[in-house]
Design a protein around this motif. Sequence first.
Motif, PDB file in Angstrom:
ATOM      1  N   ALA A 128      37.077  47.782  46.482  1.00 13.44           N
ATOM      2  CA  ALA A 128      35.653  47.100  45.224  1.00 13.44           C
ATOM      3  C   ALA A 128      35.831  47.030  43.332  1.00 13.44           C
ATOM      4  O   ALA A 128      35.420  45.990  43.269  1.00 13.44           O
ATOM      5  N   LEU A 129      36.701  47.564  42.945  1.00 14.78           N
ATOM      6  CA  LEU A 129      36.790  48.473  41.778  1.00 14.78           C
ATOM      7  C   LEU A 129      37.293  46.811  40.993  1.00 14.78           C
ATOM      8  O   LEU A 129      37.008  46.474  40.040  1.00 14.78           O
ATOM      9  N   VAL A 130      38.856  46.814  41.333  1.00 16.68           N
ATOM     10  CA  VAL A 130      40.052  46.095  41.524  1.00 16.68           C
ATOM     11  C   VAL A 130      38.929  44.274  41.652  1.00 16.68           C
ATOM     12  O   VAL A 130      38.908  43.203  40.638  1.00 16.68           O
ATOM     13  N   ALA A 131      38.301  44.407  43.084  1.00 14.26           N
ATOM     14  CA  ALA A 131      37.414  42.705  43.189  1.00 14.26           C
ATOM     15  C   ALA A 131      36.625  42.165  42.112  1.00 14.26           C
ATOM     16  O   ALA A 131      36.856  41.202  42.414  1.00 14.26           O
ATOM     17  N   GLN A 132      35.747  43.341  41.379  1.00 16.51           N
ATOM     18  CA  GLN A 132      34.069  42.844  41.078  1.00 16.51           C
ATOM     19  C   GLN A 132      34.100  43.818  40.038  1.00 16.51           C
ATOM     20  O   GLN A 132      33.487  42.957  39.048  1.00 16.51           O
ATOM     21  N   ALA A 133      34.666  44.480  39.232  1.00 12.32           N
ATOM     22  CA  ALA A 133      34.091  45.144  37.751  1.00 12.32           C
ATOM     23  C   ALA A 133      34.918  44.328  37.138  1.00 12.32           C
ATOM     24  O   ALA A 133      35.845  43.472  37.191  1.00 12.32           O
ATOM     25  N   VAL A 136      38.886  36.970  45.965  1.00 11.72           N
ATOM     26  CA  VAL A 136      37.654  38.142  46.355  1.00 11.72           C
ATOM     27  C   VAL A 136      38.216  38.459  47.524  1.00 11.72           C
ATOM     28  O   VAL A 136      38.964  38.973  48.214  1.00 11.72           O
ATOM     29  N   ARG A 137      38.562  36.909  48.698  1.00  9.73           N
ATOM     30  CA  ARG A 137      38.603  37.334  49.878  1.00  9.73           C
ATOM     31  C   ARG A 137      40.485  37.129  49.739  1.00  9.73           C
ATOM     32  O   ARG A 137      40.816  37.878  51.204  1.00  9.73           O
ATOM     33  N   ALA A 138      41.377  36.465  49.008  1.00 10.87           N
ATOM     34  CA  ALA A 138      42.555  36.325  49.245  1.00 10.87           C
ATOM     35  C   ALA A 138      42.614  37.827  49.313  1.00 10.87           C
ATOM     36  O   ALA A 138      43.598  38.529  49.969  1.00 10.87           O
ATOM     37  N   LEU A 139      42.867  39.233  48.423  1.00 13.38           N
ATOM     38  CA  LEU A 139      42.508  40.272  47.905  1.00 13.38           C
ATOM     39  C   LEU A 139      42.602  41.291  49.122  1.00 13.38           C
ATOM     40  O   LEU A 139      43.114  42.510  49.584  1.00 13.38           O
ATOM     41  N   GLY A 191      44.338  45.478  51.827  1.00 14.67           N
ATOM     42  CA  GLY A 191      42.015  45.984  53.154  1.00 14.67           C
ATOM     43  C   GLY A 191      41.867  45.856  54.164  1.00 14.67           C
ATOM     44  O   GLY A 191      41.300  45.349  54.538  1.00 14.67           O
ATOM     45  N   GLU A 192      43.354  45.997  54.152  1.00 12.36           N
ATOM     46  CA  GLU A 192      43.056  46.336  55.728  1.00 12.36           C
ATOM     47  C   GLU A 192      41.850  46.638  55.512  1.00 12.36           C
ATOM     48  O   GLU A 192      42.294  48.194  55.976  1.00 12.36           O
ATOM     49  N   GLY A 193      41.044  46.265  57.236  1.00  6.78           N
ATOM     50  CA  GLY A 193      39.513  47.411  57.832  1.00  6.78           C
ATOM     51  C   GLY A 193      38.776  47.389  56.941  1.00  6.78           C
ATOM     52  O   GLY A 193      37.900  47.500  57.233  1.00  6.78           O
TER      53      GLY A 193
END
Length: 552
Positions: free
Chosen positions: A374-379, A418-421, A427-429
């Motif tokens: 989440a830090l990588v996706a939104q920060a 973010v969805r692709a990440l 991002g499994e699970g």
Amino acid sequence: MGNQAESFEDGDPDDHGISEQASLDAKDDSNDRPTVHNNSHTNGHPNGHPNGNTKGDTNGTKPSNGTEERGGGEENGGGNPYLQAILPDGGQDEDEGVGENQESAKPSDGNVGVGVGAVKKKKKSKTKSKSKRGLTAPTGFEEFYVDTPVTPAEHAEEKGLYHESISFSERIQTAIQRYFAKRNLNNERKDVFDKYMAYGGIDSGPKMFAGGLDANTISNKTSAEIMTLTATHFAAVGRGEPNDPNYVVDFEACAQGFFSSRMPSMFDLFSQQRINSYTAIIRNFLNYILHHDVCPEYNDQIHAARRVCDQAERELWEIAQANALLPGNFNRACSDIFGGLYQGLYIGDQEWAEGVEDSQGMSPETARKTFRLALVAQASEEIFEKYNRQGVDQSVRVTSVFDASMEVTELIPPSKEVRALYKGPAGEGLQPVGRLRAKSWLNPFCYPEDLTIEEEAAGETETTEHYEFWVEEELLRHCFVGMKLATKVHRTSFGVDYFDVITGVWCSFFRLLPNEMVIGWREPGPMLPMREKPGEGKDGASEEEGEGADEE
């Protein structure tokens, strides 16, 4: 006894009566032997045998155990014809005749009494069908139910009942009583309707000291008068009038307060069907008021209250689903890593917890994986660099924890990147994370901010703060702009906020009215004069205490 046996052997096989000599012996011995009377068959059973045997018994009937003769059988001539059980005509089975009367065959007062006879079976009472009991009759709350058109006679009657010259309290009371009489409310609907009435300042309950209604009273009354006598909802005289300082007529505000504050605290709103049925009750009542033109001066408010019913139907169900997901996996992970409600709740690594489902705790590996992705996706770059720098210095910590009430202002779903990440191996699970933005909200359940005299004189008020939280997309779907939240916020040293304790979630139209504080309140009666106790003065002090005080 010998003569009796000979008479049996020498007599006509078709004649099973007792011989003349036996009858004389019976008369002589009547004082020593108990007699058996069977009033149901005076001539003897056509197929019976005086010694209790069943020779020639074409019907196959046998004496029961409770009426079997004493002594020997036919072989030794010990049969006793005076203790025989004679079955009635008709060839009844012993299960139908004798078996049903075993209680009456018990000896009483030393005599042997055999009561044998057919007992009439009780007819089973037939349960009335649902249609005859009125269970299939229309309730008035069906999905597409509409009131029948008002006839000219009803229109003329209602024109007199709801005339503008009549006070609002009288008109609304009449409308509520007539509505309640024309709807089939079960216990659940009646409970909701009564609580809505009480919230709106309408007293509900039976009339006190009115007595019951007997047949004579009802026979001399019209349907309208009977409806008034059996009414359970009453509006205080003058309540809601222009000169009333305590109550103001506001259908919209009453609906907002009831659906957003009163109903969630009184009922379990765990299914959409239940929520829809509750809102349909209030909407149905408002439609009735409009249809019968009860108070045309408040029609705009009633239309607004109906829109509140539609809005409550949507938002209450969204809140119910959001409550099951809050605070979300990312906030749980932060609470486990940096401290909070969910820290240390994971029991999956304990031997004693094998096979136990853990729905609250999160393993340390899953928590770190959820937080880092989440830090990588939104920060932002600033937050990311600050976190890395503090991570090297091992200075990552929570700087402040505070209670906050907020109103959702914006919902930002995860972007395509973010969805692709999250679809990749990392991002499994896990679910993609979006953003929830909110601003501070003045919660009426909380105490106001404590300001100094100088701050109050300067006119300083609570400043508006803005928040941003990262939550999963599934949770974002059930949030909406205007939703109210009360939670405990944790602020980290690298600029990311998270929350873990949720103390309340409310609708966008949340409103807290003083009505909740006066539900069930009654006007106090006149103060009775206090009587002085013997030996006390008017000030309540005893005469002895007064004398002691004077001496001192």
